[in-house]
Design an enzyme around this catalytic site. Sequence first.
Site, mmCIF file in Angstrom:
data_model
loop_
_atom_site.group_PDB
_atom_site.id
_atom_site.type_symbol
_atom_site.label_atom_id
_atom_site.label_comp_id
_atom_site.label_asym_id
_atom_site.label_seq_id
_atom_site.Cartn_x
_atom_site.Cartn_y
_atom_site.Cartn_z
ATOM 1 C CB ALA A 299 -0.915 -0.002 1.221
ATOM 2 N N GLY B 293 1.580 -5.871 0.866
ATOM 3 C CA GLY B 293 0.503 -6.267 -0.026
ATOM 4 C C GLY B 293 0.988 -6.824 -1.340
ATOM 5 C CD GLU C 260 -1.328 -9.030 2.467
ATOM 6 O OE1 GLU C 260 -1.685 -9.344 3.611
ATOM 7 O OE2 GLU C 260 -1.637 -7.933 1.941
ATOM 8 C CD GLU D 6 2.273 -6.035 5.757
ATOM 9 O OE1 GLU D 6 1.641 -6.115 4.692
ATOM 10 O OE2 GLU D 6 3.244 -6.772 6.034
#
Length: 257
Positions: free
Chosen positions: A63, A108, A111, A131
């Site tokens: 992000a 992300g 991910e 994170e």
Amino acid sequence: MSVRYEIDAHVATLTIDRPETLNAIDLATEAELQRIWTDLEQRDDVRVVVLTGAGDRAFCVGADMKNPSTSGLEYWARARPGGFGGIALRDSLKLPVVARVNGFALGGGFEMVLGCDIVVACNEASFGLPEPLVGRMPLDGGMTLLQRQIPHRLAMGMLLTGQRIDAARALDWGLINEVVPRADLDAAVARWVERILACAPLSVQAIKQVVRATGAMTPAEAQALRLPALVAALQSEDAQEGVRAFREKRKPVWQGR
């Protein structure tokens, strides 16, 4: 446009095109990715998807931290169809997705890689979920997918420390399919794409759906599952064409029906 979306010869290529931010995903890019994945779910002219990032440094670093401010709790409570980038947790996409990892795949971005079916990376690629190092958590698939794809201790080592691993270790752990020099990355991805295209498209789609649907079942429960995609593939014209081509010692001509 923050995402390049191209379709050629049954192959869709999605390129996150924000190299100046290491292909970090802001709100506009997230919305565009969601739109594209939804479009791909409805198409019958695409048989495989390639997902990558622009430039030579990053696949995606997650992000964009310059997004309008939201708390972690607000982000977690918000609807996020398909997980990060619309693909990390997307079970509704029948098409196989090949990740072309050209650099950092972090947060992300990692991910998204975990949500793909086949992963090809260059030597310089690295993977991680940083994170917790910034007081957040990998909410969009990291905590739920990583533990299902590698052994528990390895997953917890990454999750609890935010440590990054290189492509060689990711290959050793079974997180990716192939590592190649950067100069060979496109050729390696093309080989995987051609291998997929050599197979009957309905068979490939049914295989993906069965694997996704049966991961938590016993073998007997999984064997008994009668998914519509599986039945459709077995009854398809391509199923007959495959046998006919084998007998005639030629390559099959797939119609996707």
